[in-house]
Each structure stands twice: as structure tokens, then as C-alpha cells.
Design an enzyme around this catalytic site. Structure first.
Site, PDB file in Angstrom:
ATOM      1  N   HIS A 148      68.643  23.441  -6.533  1.00 26.63           N
ATOM      2  CA  HIS A 148      67.921  22.958  -7.712  1.00 26.63           C
ATOM      3  C   HIS A 148      67.576  21.474  -7.520  1.00 26.63           C
ATOM      4  CE1 HIS A 148      68.437  26.426 -10.619  1.00 26.63           C
ATOM      5  NE2 HIS A 148      68.961  26.842  -9.477  1.00 26.63           N
ATOM      6  N   TRP A 194      65.312  34.389 -15.030  1.00 28.07           N
ATOM      7  CA  TRP A 194      66.601  34.656 -14.397  1.00 28.07           C
ATOM      8  C   TRP A 194      67.490  35.468 -15.344  1.00 28.07           C
ATOM      9  CZ3 TRP A 194      67.816  34.665  -9.626  1.00 28.07           C
ATOM     10  CH2 TRP A 194      69.159  34.661  -9.234  1.00 28.07           C
ATOM     11  N   GLY A 222      74.320  26.323 -15.140  1.00 31.49           N
ATOM     12  CA  GLY A 222      73.184  26.495 -16.042  1.00 31.49           C
ATOM     13  C   GLY A 222      73.369  27.738 -16.903  1.00 31.49           C
TER      14      GLY A 222
HETATM   15  C1  PLP Z   1      65.700  30.201 -15.357  1.00 31.24           C
HETATM   16  C2  PLP Z   1      67.152  30.104 -14.973  1.00 31.24           C
HETATM   17  N1  PLP Z   1      68.086  30.100 -15.929  1.00 31.24           N
HETATM   18  C3  PLP Z   1      69.392  30.004 -15.642  1.00 31.24           C
HETATM   19  C4  PLP Z   1      69.838  29.889 -14.347  1.00 31.24           C
HETATM   20  C5  PLP Z   1      71.297  29.823 -14.070  1.00 31.24           C
HETATM   21  O1  PLP Z   1      71.718  28.615 -13.508  1.00 31.24           O
HETATM   22  P1  PLP Z   1      73.095  28.576 -12.693  1.00 31.24           P
HETATM   23  O2  PLP Z   1      72.840  29.156 -11.355  1.00 31.24           O
HETATM   24  O3  PLP Z   1      73.431  27.122 -12.637  1.00 31.24           O
HETATM   25  O4  PLP Z   1      74.091  29.361 -13.461  1.00 31.24           O
HETATM   26  C6  PLP Z   1      68.907  29.912 -13.300  1.00 31.24           C
HETATM   27  C7  PLP Z   1      69.365  29.802 -11.899  1.00 31.24           C
HETATM   28  O5  PLP Z   1      68.661  29.551 -10.985  1.00 31.24           O
HETATM   29  C8  PLP Z   1      67.533  30.025 -13.623  1.00 31.24           C
HETATM   30  O6  PLP Z   1      66.603  30.080 -12.640  1.00 31.24           O
END
Ligand code: PLP
Length: 389
Positions: A187, A87, A55
Site C-alpha cells: 500500500h 475488497w 485496514g
Molecule cells: C478496498 C480495501 N479495503 C480494505 C482492505 C483491507 O486492508 P488490510 O489488508 O490492511 O486489512 C483492502 C486491502 O487491500 C482494500 O483493498
């Protein structure tokens, strides 16, 4: 642990999918990734999807793409309006591309950006609005979309915590010019690591595809709006048009994603059932502030803020949870402004940041899973009832 923060949602189907990829002896990004992208876009009613290895990477290529648009690209020094609680990798690409961030407080009840502050957050340099639906609960995406349209801003939607949530009959992650999702463990669906960006804009889709893989044209059709094809495979194979990365997913991630996507509706239903029980047990207890649903939450987990007006103290509550073998964490990292990394950012706060601090200092969350949690939620209730007595 009696009540985990996160559990695997895989079954035999996902293991079989991994086995099929292994048997095919083809692991790097290929037809399974394309198939998953098509299925994901269709599932959420978007025109295009670009899968990445996380993400965070989806946020990175989404942000970067807005800097390489032919018309009205974002530029270094432009300003972005962002919520104070999200995040870290919602923000990092914005910093890395030289944007100045204007932080807006959240609402305590929804944990999402307080849209009453948007007008005040605007300056002549504002070009981007970032919306984040926290922990499955849709932020005011309709208001944010309209605000972005009224002011000619790009609207980036970080939906990494809220797959399957809905507002006004529309899925979160489809309101922004680009919407991103995460498939990390815990997730709504999980592909080991993985993420995806949805858009209806062909140019943004092609830019993200180029940015995902070295900045090259290899994954783009010859009639792409983002480059003039020389119709020569020899040169197009190694032709670079934007300063890109390598954040490609593998076939294994996509094969798992295809199986998980089929289960998403059931997963979200069960999470919502757990949420209904949680709300029934906690909603009227003034000692705790629980998330007020805006639209239909897909309930990532159960955030709880120990009401600062109560005589309860979070330390006591967390100790009681630890003793009872119940996992917990700070809500999405808390107030981002309180992290050391902020010293590397160019930013300003719009008014006072009060509620993100309350969430930071008094909040925590416990897990929700695509399994029945009746026993765990009742125990959580009992533990919180006696904590601090
Ligand atoms: C709001 C938000 N954006 C981005 C991410 C990043 O995702 P990833 O862990 O797949 O890199 C997260 C991760 O939980 C998140 O909560």
C-alpha cells in the site's frame, strides 16, 4: 522477479524506528500510536484518527461505531448501498452487523461505483452508503457525499487503496463520516500490518477507540460524549460500554508509520510519474481499457482490462506476462458477487451487474511502486504487444 507486484518501501529510517521501540522495551499501544494518529489526522486535515491493526479492522470498528451512536444508530435489517467491486473486508463487517447489501455496478473506465444508479438503489430502508476509491482512483466522492446528505444516509469511505489521492483539492478518505486506510505491504505506506480511521465526529472517534480495545473506556477522556465518567480510575480501568474487539496496533507499527508518513508525498509523486508513462503507452490502445483518472489518482497499481471487443484473450496475455516474469493479479478480487462467501450475505443487485463481470473476466493489474519503473513499464508494453500473436 523482473517486475514485482509489490516491493518494500522501507529504508534505514524504518529499521531504526523498530530499533528504538525495541530499545524502549514498550511494545503495546502507547504514545507512538497517539503521535502517529495526530500526525496522520493533521496530514489529511481530519479532526480525529484511530489506528488499528489493519485496514480491515479499521472497516470493522468504523462500521460498528455507526451502530452505537446515541442518535440515529444503524440497526440490523437496515440497507447499505455498495459497489459490486471491492475488497472482501469492505463488505464483511456490514454482513456481520446484519445489514442488507444493495450492490451497484461499477463504471468500466474508472472501476468505481456507477453513481447514475444511486437513485434506483434507494429504498425506505437505506441508511448507509459505502464509497470505495479503487486502486488509487477517486470515486465520485463529491456526488456520493451530496447524495448521502440529501437522503440522510451515513457515508462510509473505504479508502484503503487510495491514500494520497485527491478530488477537487480534497483528500480521499476525508469525504465520509468515517474514512479508512490500510498500511499493508504494497500500500502507499506500509507498517507491516496496520490501518486507520479518520473522522471529524468526536462521538464516532471515541466509539471506535472503545471498540478497538475490548469495548472499554480506558482510552477515553472523562468528558467523553459516549459514557458518563465516574471519575474513578479503579473502575474506569476495566469499564466496558460497547461489545468491542482487540484490534490494537503496536508501537512498532506506529513508529514505522511515522517514518513512512514523512515519505508519502515523494512516494505518491513517483507513483504518479510511473502512471503518466503507463498512460502514455497504453491510453490510446483500443485493445486495452485502462483506468480513467477522476481527480488525482495516487496510483496503487496499473489495472488493465483486455477489451472484450478485441481479438486478444486474457489467458494468452497472462501467459505472456508469466513468461516475461511480470507479476499480475485479478483487479481487487473482481466482482464480489462471484465469490463463494456471498451465500452468507443478505443482498440484492440494483439492475444488472455487467461491468464488474467484465473486470472479473477480462481484467488484471500489474504493480506500481514508489520507484522508477520505466524499464518495467516499457517491457510490459512490449509483452502486451506481442501477446496472442
Ligand atoms: C478496498 C480495501 N479495503 C480494505 C482492505 C483491507 O486492508 P488490510 O489488508 O490492511 O486489512 C483492502 C486491502 O487491500 C482494500 O483493498
Amino acid at each position: 522477479m523482473f517486475y514485482e507486484l509489490a516491493l518494500s518501501s522501507w529504508g534505514k529510517e524504518e529499521l531504526d524506528a523498530i530499533g528504538e521501540v525495541i530499545a524502549s522495551d514498550f511494545f503495546t499501544m502507547g504514545t507512538r500510536v497517539s503521535e502517529f494518529e495526530a500526525a496522520f489526522a493533521k496530514r489529511f486535515g481530519a479532526r480525529y484518527a484511530v489506528m488499528a491493526n489493519s485496514g480491515s479492522s479499521a472497516n470493522l470498528i468504523a462500521t460498528a461505531a455507526l451502530f452505537f451512536k446515541r442518535q440515529r444508530p444503524l440497526q440490523r435489517g437496515d440497507e447499505a448501498i455498495v459497489p459490486a467491486l471491492s475488497w472482501a473486508t469492505t463488505y464483511h463487517p456490514l454482513q456481520q452487523y446484519g445489514l442488507k447489501l444493495r450492490f451497484v455496478d461499477i463504471e468500466l473506465e474508472t472501476l468505481n461505483i456507477d453513481v447514475k444508479m444511486l437513485e434506483r438503489a434507494m429504498t425506505p430502508k437505506t441508511r448507509l452508503l459505502v464509497g470505495v476509491s479503487i486502486l488509487g482512483n477517486p470515486c465520485a466522492l463529491d456526488v456520493l457525499r451530496k447524495f448521502a446528505d440529501d437522503h440522510g444516509l451515513y457515508f462510509l469511505e473505504d479508502n484503503c487503496e487510495s491514500m494520497g489521492a485527491e478530488l477537487g483539492g480534497r483528500y480521499t478518505g476525508t469525504f465520509g463520516d468515517i474514512g479508512t486506510f490500510s498500511f499493508f505491504f504494497s500500500h502507499h505506506i506500509s507498517t507491516i500490518e496496520g490501518g486507520i480511521a479518520l473522522t471529524d465526529d468526536e462521538e464516532l472517534c471515541h466509539l471506535m477507540k472503545a471498540l478497538r480495545a475490548h469495548g472499554w473506556t480506558r482510552d477515553l477522556p472523562p468528558n467523553s460524549p459516549v459514557f458518563d465518567s465516574r471519575f474513578d480510575d479503579f473502575f474506569e480501568a476495566y469499564r466496558f460500554i460497547v461489545p468491542g474487539y482487540n484490534v490494537r496496533p503496536t508501537e512498532i507499527n506506529a513508529a514505522i508509520g511515522l517514518r513512512q508518513l514523512r515519505k508519502l508525498d515523494d512516494f505518491v509523486d513517483i507513483r504518479r510519474r510511473n502512471l503518466a508513462l503507463f498512460n502514455r503507452l497504453f491510453a490510446d490502445d483500443e485493445r486495452f481499457i485502462v483506468q480513467r483518472e477522476n481527480g488525482k489518482s495516487s496510483s496503487f497499481c496499473f489495472p488493465i482490462i483486455v477489451n472484450p471487443a478485441s481479438r486478444l484473450n486474457r489467458e494468452h496475455v497472462l501467459n505472456a506476462l508469466k513468461k516475461a516474469d511480470i507479476g499480475y493479479r485479478i483487479i481487487t478480487g473482481g466482482n464480489f458477487l462471484r465469490h463463494d462467501v456471498i451465500r452468507h450475505y443478505d443482498y440484492e443487485c440494483v439492475g444488472e451487474i455487467v461491468n464488474a463481470d467484465i473486470a472479473h473476466d477480462h481484467g488484471f493489474f500489474t504493480g506500481n511502486h514508489p520507484f522508477d519503473l520505466e524499464e518495467q513499464i516499457h517491457k510490459l508494453r512490449r509483452v502486451l504487444d506481442t501477446a496472442g500473436n
